[in-house]
Design an enzyme around this catalytic site. Structure first.
Site, PDB file in Angstrom:
ATOM      1  N   SER A 212       0.843  -1.192   0.000  1.00 35.74           N
ATOM      2  CA  SER A 212       0.000   0.000   0.000  1.00 35.74           C
ATOM      3  C   SER A 212       0.884   1.249   0.000  1.00 35.74           C
ATOM      4  O   SER A 212       1.746   1.383  -0.865  1.00 35.74           O
ATOM      5  CB  SER A 212      -0.970  -0.051   1.177  1.00 35.74           C
ATOM      6  OG  SER A 212      -1.992   0.903   1.017  1.00 35.74           O
ATOM      7  N   ASP A 337      -8.359  -5.132  -4.897  1.00 35.42           N
ATOM      8  CA  ASP A 337      -7.693  -4.151  -4.037  1.00 35.42           C
ATOM      9  C   ASP A 337      -8.573  -2.935  -3.742  1.00 35.42           C
ATOM     10  O   ASP A 337      -8.439  -2.303  -2.699  1.00 35.42           O
ATOM     11  CB  ASP A 337      -6.408  -3.649  -4.727  1.00 35.42           C
ATOM     12  CG  ASP A 337      -5.151  -4.075  -3.985  1.00 35.42           C
ATOM     13  OD1 ASP A 337      -5.206  -4.176  -2.750  1.00 35.42           O
ATOM     14  OD2 ASP A 337      -4.121  -4.298  -4.651  1.00 35.42           O
ATOM     15  N   HIS A 456      -7.863  -5.348  -0.353  1.00 29.79           N
ATOM     16  CA  HIS A 456      -6.646  -4.629  -0.007  1.00 29.79           C
ATOM     17  C   HIS A 456      -6.081  -5.178   1.303  1.00 29.79           C
ATOM     18  O   HIS A 456      -6.818  -5.381   2.261  1.00 29.79           O
ATOM     19  CB  HIS A 456      -6.980  -3.136   0.134  1.00 29.79           C
ATOM     20  CG  HIS A 456      -5.769  -2.259   0.175  1.00 29.79           C
ATOM     21  ND1 HIS A 456      -4.826  -2.260  -0.825  1.00 29.79           N
ATOM     22  CD2 HIS A 456      -5.344  -1.350   1.092  1.00 29.79           C
ATOM     23  CE1 HIS A 456      -3.885  -1.377  -0.531  1.00 29.79           C
ATOM     24  NE2 HIS A 456      -4.175  -0.813   0.626  1.00 29.79           N
TER      25      HIS A 456
END
Length: 556
Positions: A212, A337, A456
Site C-alpha cells: 500500500s 484491491d 486490499h
C-alpha cells in the site's frame, strides 16, 4: 535402556543449548546492542532485536539526523512506540515523536549466520498510520519477521517512519519541503547498508519491500537519486509511485488548511507557528475525512502524501525510472484491491439485499475522470459496461464498481510502473503478479458477499507466514499459499529471480516485458496454468491511452 536413552537426550539438549548459535552482543555504529535469542527447533535459533535506533529523535519538519550513540550495551528486546499518528477512529493520537527505530530477525542453523540476504519492510497505512510491528493480536504482531526469516533463510528488518502531518506536511517550497517520512525510510535503509554485516547480513544484497503506502514508498525509494548502491531489489505490493494518491499536487493549499485548524497564520509566519504547535494537535488536524460518496471518493482525501520537492524527488515520478535501471523489481496488486475503498464510497456493494444503482457507477466514474468532463465519463462508462448485456444482474453491477476502484487506485498505475521499469531497465529484471485468493470474510452469513476476491491488505497475512504462526486460524490450503509467497519473495531476495533459490515454487514466473506483459496469478491452487499475460489490457489501455488523450476541460 530407557534411562540410558533419557541421559543421551538430556546431554544432546544440553549440548545444543550450550552451543546455541547466537550473535550475542553486536557492535553497531551507535554502540553495542543485545537482542533476544529464541530456539526454533533442533539446531535452529534466531536472534531478534527490537527497537534499535537508526537516527536521532527527529526535529519537527526536518530531515532525520544520525544518532549520537550510547554507552554500554543497549537491551533491544522491546518494540518502541510507533510514530505519532491518529488512532483508528481519528478521535485521538497514539505514538511518539521519538520513533525512528528498526527491528531485525536473524536466523541461524548449526553455526552463526554470515552473508545472508536482507529484506527491509516498509509498512503501509495511507501515509497516515502504521508501525514497524504492525497490528497486534495476543502478542502476535502482523509484521513479525520470524516466519519469513526462518523459512526463507534471510534477515528481515522492519522500520519506523514519520506519518501524517509530521511526516508529509509541505508548503511546496524550501520553507517546509515535506517528504520527511521518505527521508526516514531512506535513513533506515542507509543504516542497514552500513551496519547489517555485524548482524550476519550481506550489505550488497538488500531487498526493500512494502504494501500500500509502503509499496508506493518502495517505488519512491527506487526512483530517488539518493539511494544509488544502497539496495539491489524491490517489491511493491498494492502501491506504486504512480498511484493517483501517491503525490500531492497542491501541498500548499492543504498546509494552509492545517494551519487554520491549529490557529496558525497562513502568511510568512506559518511554518514557525506550525513548528511550535502541540504535536498531537497537529497530527489530529491532518486526520482523514472519511465521509465519502461516489461524487467525493475516499481516495481523493488522501492528501498527506509525498511531493515533488526537487530533492528527494527531483521530478515527477514517471520521469525518474532511469534511476531504477539496475534494480530488480516485483510489483503487483490484489484482484479486488479497491473493494475496501469503493465500499466506503458506494456502501450498497456489500449488501445482499440492496441493489446498487447504475447511477452510482456513473457518479464514481465521473469523479475519477472529471478532468476530461462528459467525454471522459462517456468513454469510461462504455468501457466498463461493454460486457454487461441488456440486463445486468445486481452482482455484475456491484463487481463493476469494485473493478473501477481497483483499476483506478491500484492496478493501472502498477501496470504503468512495471512498463516504465521494464523499458528503462539495463540489468534490472521486472516481474508482475495478481494475487487472487478470495477474502476470508466473504460468503453466506459473513460481512462480505461471496464474490469478493482478494481485498486490499489480504496478501499481508500470507507473506508474513500467519497460517504457520497461528495454525488454528487457517485451513491447510492457506499454509500452501503462504509457503508459495515466502518462497517467491525470498528466492527473489537471494537471486533476483523468484524461481531460483532454496525454496521450490509451484509455477515458473516469467519476466514482465514491454511486449508480452506476462504476470503470475498467485492463489493456493496455483500451477503452471497460472502464468498469464496482458492483465486487464482493455482497461489499462483506457486509463493510460484513451483518457489522457481527451481534451482537459477541468483542472484544479
Amino acid at each position: 535402556m530407557m534411562a540410558t536413552l533419557g541421559i543421551v537426550v538430556a546431554v544432546a539438549v544440553f549440548l545444543e543449548t550450550v552451543s546455541a548459535a547466537s550473535l550475542g552482543v553486536v557492535y553497531t555504529e551507535g554502540g553495542m546492542v543485545q537482542g533476544e535469542n529464541i530456539r526454533l527447533g533442533f539446531r535452529r535459533h534466531m536472534d531478534v532485536f527490537r527497537g534499535i535506533p537508526f537516527a536521532d529523535i527527529p526535529g519537527r519538519f526536518e530531515k532525520p539526523k544520525r544518532h549520537p550513540g550510547w554507552d554500554g550495551i543497549m537491551k533491544t528486546t522491546e518494540y518502541r512506540q510507533r510514530c505519532l499518528q491518529v488512532n483508528l477512529l481519528m478521535s485521538d493520537t497514539r505514538g511518539s515523536e521519538d520513533c525512528l527505530y528498526l527491528n531485525i530477525w536473524v536466523p541461524h542453523g548449526r553455526s552463526v549466520s554470515t552473508d545472508l540476504p536482507v529484506m527491509v519492510w516498509i509498512y503501509g497505512g495511507g501515509f497516515l498510520a502504521g508501525g514497524s510491528m504492525g497490528a497486534n493480536f495476543l502478542d502476535n504482531y502482523l509484521y513479525s519477521g520470524q516466519e519469513i526469516a526462518d523459512r526463507g533463510d534471510v534477515i528481515v528488518v522492519t522500520l519506523g517512519y514519520r506519518v501524517g502531518t509530521l511526516g508529509f506536511l509541505s508548503t511546496g517550497d524550501s520553507s517546509m519541503p515535506g517528504n520527511y517520512g521518505l527521508w526516514d525510510q531512506q535513513a533506515a535503509i542507509a543504516w542497514v547498508h552500513r551496519n547489517i554485516r555485524s548482524f550476519g547480513g550481506d550489505p550488497d544484497n538488500i531487498t526493500i519491500f512494502g504494501e500500500s503506502a509502503g509499496g508506493a514508498s518502495v517505488s519512491f525509494q527506487t526512483l530517488t537519486p539518493h539511494n544509488k548502491g544502497l539496495f539491489k531489489r524491490a517489491i511493491s505490493q498494492s502501491g506504486v509511485a504512480l498511484c493517483p494518491w501517491g503525490i500531492n499536487k497542491n501541498p500548499r493549499r492543504f498546509a494552509e488548511e492545517i494551519a487554520l485548524k491549529v490557529k496558525c497564520p497562513t502568511d510568512e509566519n506559518m511554518v514557525a507557528c506550525l513548528k511550535m504547535t502541540d504535536p498531537a494537535q497537529l497530527t489530529l488536524a491532518g486526520s482523514l475525512d472519511v465521509s465519502s460518496s461516489p461524487d467525493h471518493p475516499i481516495v481523493t482525501n488522501l492528501l498527506l502524501s509525498p511531493v515533488v520537492d526537487g530533492d528527494f524527488l527531483p521530478d515527477e515520478p514517471y520521469n525518474l525510472f532511469h534511476n531504477a535501471a539496475d534494480i530488480d523489481y516485483i510489483a503487483g496488486v490484489n484482484d479486488m484491491d479497491g473493494h475496501v475503498f469503493t465500499a466506503l464510497d458506494v456502501p450498497s456493494i456489500n449488501s445482499h439485499l440492496v441493489n446498487t444503482p447504475i447511477g452510482d457507477v456513473k457518479r464514481l466514474l465521473a469523479s475519477y475522470t472529471k478532468e476530461k468532463g462528459t467525454a471522459g465519463l462517456e468513454n469510461a462508462y462504455s468501457t466498463y459496461t461493454s460486457t454487461w448485456g441488456a440486463n445486468p444482474n445486481k452482482e455484475t453491477i456491484k463487481k463493476t464498481v469494485v473493478e473501477i476502484g481497483t483499476d483506478y487506485i491500484f492496478l493501472v498505475p502498477t501496470q504503468a510502473a512495471l512498463y516504465l521499469h521494464a523499458s528503462n531497465a539495463t540489468t534490472g529484471r521486472t516481474y508482475s503478479y495478481l494475487f487472487s485468493e478470495p477474502n476470508r470474510l466473504g460468503g453466506i452469513g459473513r460481512p462480505y458477499p461471496s464474490w469478493v476476491g482478494a481485498d486490499h491488505a489480504d496478501d499481508l497475512q500470507y507473506v508474513f507466514g500467519k497460517p504457520f504462526s497461528s495454525p488454528l486460524g487457517y485451513w491447510p490450503r492457506y499454509r500452501d499459499l503462504s509457503g508459495y509467497m515466502i518462497a517467491y519473495w525470498t528466492n527473489f531476495a537471494k537471486t533476483g529471480d523468484p524461481n531460483k533459490g532454496d525454496l521450490k515454487v509451484p509455477a515458473t514466473w516469467p519476466k514482465f516485458t514491454t511486449t508480452g506483459h506476462q504476470y503470475l496469478e498467485i492463489h493456493h491452487e496455483m500451477n503452471k496454468n497460472y502464468v498469464r499475460q496482458k492483465m486487464r489490457l482493455r482497461y489499462v489501455h483506457f486509463w493510460t491511452s484513451v483518457l489522457p488523450n481527451l481534451p482537459t476541460v477541468f483542472s484544479e
